[in-house]
Scaffold this active site. Structure first.
Site, PDB file in Angstrom:
ATOM      1  N   HIS A  77      -7.976  22.944 -13.592  1.00 17.21           N
ATOM      2  CA  HIS A  77      -9.139  23.823 -13.485  1.00 17.21           C
ATOM      3  C   HIS A  77     -10.333  23.264 -14.257  1.00 17.21           C
ATOM      4  O   HIS A  77     -10.768  23.855 -15.248  1.00 17.21           O
ATOM      5  CB  HIS A  77      -8.750  25.212 -14.004  1.00 17.21           C
TER       6      HIS A  77
ATOM      7  N   CYS B 269     -16.567  30.384 -13.891  1.00 17.79           N
ATOM      8  CA  CYS B 269     -15.570  29.663 -13.091  1.00 17.79           C
ATOM      9  C   CYS B 269     -15.895  29.679 -11.606  1.00 17.79           C
ATOM     10  O   CYS B 269     -15.217  29.032 -10.812  1.00 17.79           O
ATOM     11  CB  CYS B 269     -14.181  30.229 -13.353  1.00 17.79           C
TER      12      CYS B 269
END
Lengths: 135, 400
Positions: free
Chosen positions: B347, B83
């Site tokens: 996201h 991430c």
């Protein structure tokens, strides 16, 4: 007698009561459950096997309600600080899976359960923890 | 911050949502052209390109992007770092400029996740004959049988460890984080969700992994974000209009997780964040209390609460008090995730670590419209990729 196999190789079933073993770095004392190339703490090679305690304290937990296929929910997953060293993640059994019955700091002890059976009838034995009475 | 100071010249992001009719490169192109147009430059001004993507990481995403936005023969970095992918891609351009190899470069974070589901990869199918396999000698999938290592549970356990160690932190405090971020996103037209939820609605939503309910978990989605970065020397030669909107990168720090006694079984998201934050504050000379806004990695509501403490936004152990007193709300002492954060803005993994800089830079430029934090002059961004990688940037409004 039904043949049994541990779900992971750091659970030992054939040497007394079921227990966990770890690879202990001879350099740093760091403990690991997996096959090692070297010690992540010191970068050095050299390990010995160490039997870990069957009891410990819940460091943290969650109650999983949505899980991978085939996993019964809800269930409690926890990180347990074992007495004398070693940190392990496992399910907590024999407790209501709600936040009123599980807490950080709860004392637990090792238990085992049958996680599955293969086509030859061999049972996979998994480990978990359960509250120690008198918590 | 480094050998040579590096500035943001252009910034752009697509709205985060699902794009069934666009492919990964469409999204990346849109963000790349947006950033170059915003900076008043073209692909012919770029000395380096860095592309951050996870889902198609082995496919030469940067080169595929070049074939749509301009093949000029410059170096291309294809970056995957969980991430933290977007922020890592950005750092490749920062390092290229700081080292003197490039004067100007383009970083693009792009991701198309579709509806892959929150739980990510499914568990391995069980074998018909149990045979120990892998480094743990597992005979079957251990997920859900020997604890959980899926993201909702991992971050729930991270949160509950903090709750267990600190007074005044529990389900309600974690839920308040999501209440805030969903409220914030109603002002952000680029956010995947733009819907407010009451605290009761957050707490009574479907429980995923206690204490995180569905509304406390970020969605999957598609999107891209891009930035044009430039050396201070080159920036000085550009127009007044370009210089006046440029944003200074006062710190850029990346860390990984050092050994701890528990991170072999439960990722430690705290130590590497604390280390990165400390270095970023030292590098920039900025104090946490100087920050006008923070965009931090709230993949789950539990995570955001931990990072109040890890980033020094509150006194040690007082993250619960900080949210109870509305400190991180947009009208609070240090606004956090005024974009809506990952929880509500979305996201798309590779895009996230550039989109958070886009958000802060937009406020520092005074161009954030309805969600503008008035007078914003200093901001911080933070991402974590599990495994783990952490990147912290400090951005400042400055003149050159």
């Amino acid at each position: 007698m039904t043949k049994q196999i541990p779900i992971v190789d750091y659970l030992v079933l054939d040497d007394g009561t079921p227990h966990l073993v770890a690879n202990e770095s001879e350099e740093s004392g760091a403990l690991y459950f997996d096959r090692r190339n070297a010690d992540a703490k010191s970068g050095k090679d050299g390990f010995s096997r160490r039997r870990l305690a069957d009891t410990g304290v819940v460091r943290t937990f969650t109650i999983v309600h949505r899980a991978a296929p085939g996993v019964t929910v809800p269930y409690v997953s926890a990180v347990v600080d074992l007495d004398g060293g070693g940190v392990v993640k496992a399910n907590i059994l024999n407790v209501a899976a709600d936040p009123d019955h599980v807490e950080v700091g709860m004392r637990v002890s090792l238990t085992t359960f049958i996680a599955g059976t293969d086509d030859e009838g061999t049972e996979a034995v998994a480990f978990a923890y359960e509250p120690i009475e008198g918590n | 911050m480094a050998e040579r100071d590096v500035w943001i010249l252009g910034a752009s992001m697509t709205a985060f949502r699902r794009y069934p009719d666009k492919d990964l490169i469409d999204l990346g192109s849109e963000a790349a052209f947006g950033a170059m147009s915003d900076g008043g430059v073209s692909i012919h001004d770029m000395d380096v390109l860095s592309a951050g993507n996870l889902a198609e990481a082995a496919s030469g995403v940067g080169q595929r992007l070049q074939k749509q936005i301009g093949q000029t023969g410059i170096p291309v970095y294809n970056v995957a770092n969980a991430c933290a992918t977007g922020a890592t891609a950005l750092r490749c351009v920062i390092m290229s400029i700081a080292s003197g190899e490039a004067e100007m470069g383009l970083a693009v974070g792009l991701e198309k996740m579709g509806k892959m589901g929150l739980l990510g990869a499914s568990a391995r199918s069980d074998k018909k004959v149990f045979t120990p396999d892998g480094r743990y000698g597992a005979v079957m999938s251990v997920e859900g049988r020997v604890g959980t290592t899926l993201m909702p549970g991992v971050f729930a356990q991270a949160g509950m460890e903090y709750a267990g160690a600190n007074e005044g932190v529990g389900f309600e405090q974690f839920a308040k984080v999501a209440e805030k971020n969903h409220a914030h996103s109603t002002l952000n037209p680029l956010a995947q969700y733009q819907k407010q939820f009451s605290l009761d609605e957050v707490m009574n939503a479907e429980m995923m992994a206690y204490p995180n309910t569905l509304l406390m978990c970020c969605p999957t989605g598609d999107g891209a974000a891009a930035m044009v970065l430039v050396s201070e020397e080159r920036l000085k030669a550009l127009s007044d209009a370009q210089r006046s909107r440029a944003v200074k990168i006062s710190a850029s720090v990346m860390t990984s997780d050092p050994w701890t006694d528990s991170d072999q079984v439960q990722p430690d998201v705290n130590t590497l964040t604390r280390t990165a934050a400390k270095k970023a504050y030292e590098q920039s000379g900025v104090d946490p209390q100087d920050l006008d806004l923070v965009e931090l990695h709230d993949c789950f509501a539990t995570a955001e609460l931990l990072h109040y403490d890890n980033l020094g936004l509150c006194a040690p152990g007082e993250a619960g008090k900080f949210i109870d007193e509305r400190g991180p709300w947009r009208d609070g002492t240090i606004p956090v995730n005024v974009s809506g954060g990952l929880i509500s803005k979305g996201h798309p993994l590779g895009a996230t670590g550039i989109a958070n800089l886009y958000e802060v830079a937009t406020h520092l430029r005074g161009e954030a419209g309805a969600r503008q934090i008035e007078g914003a002059a200093v901001g911080l961004t933070h991402v974590i990729g599990l495994g783990s990688a952490c990147v912290v940037h400090v951005l400042e409004k400055a003149t050159v």
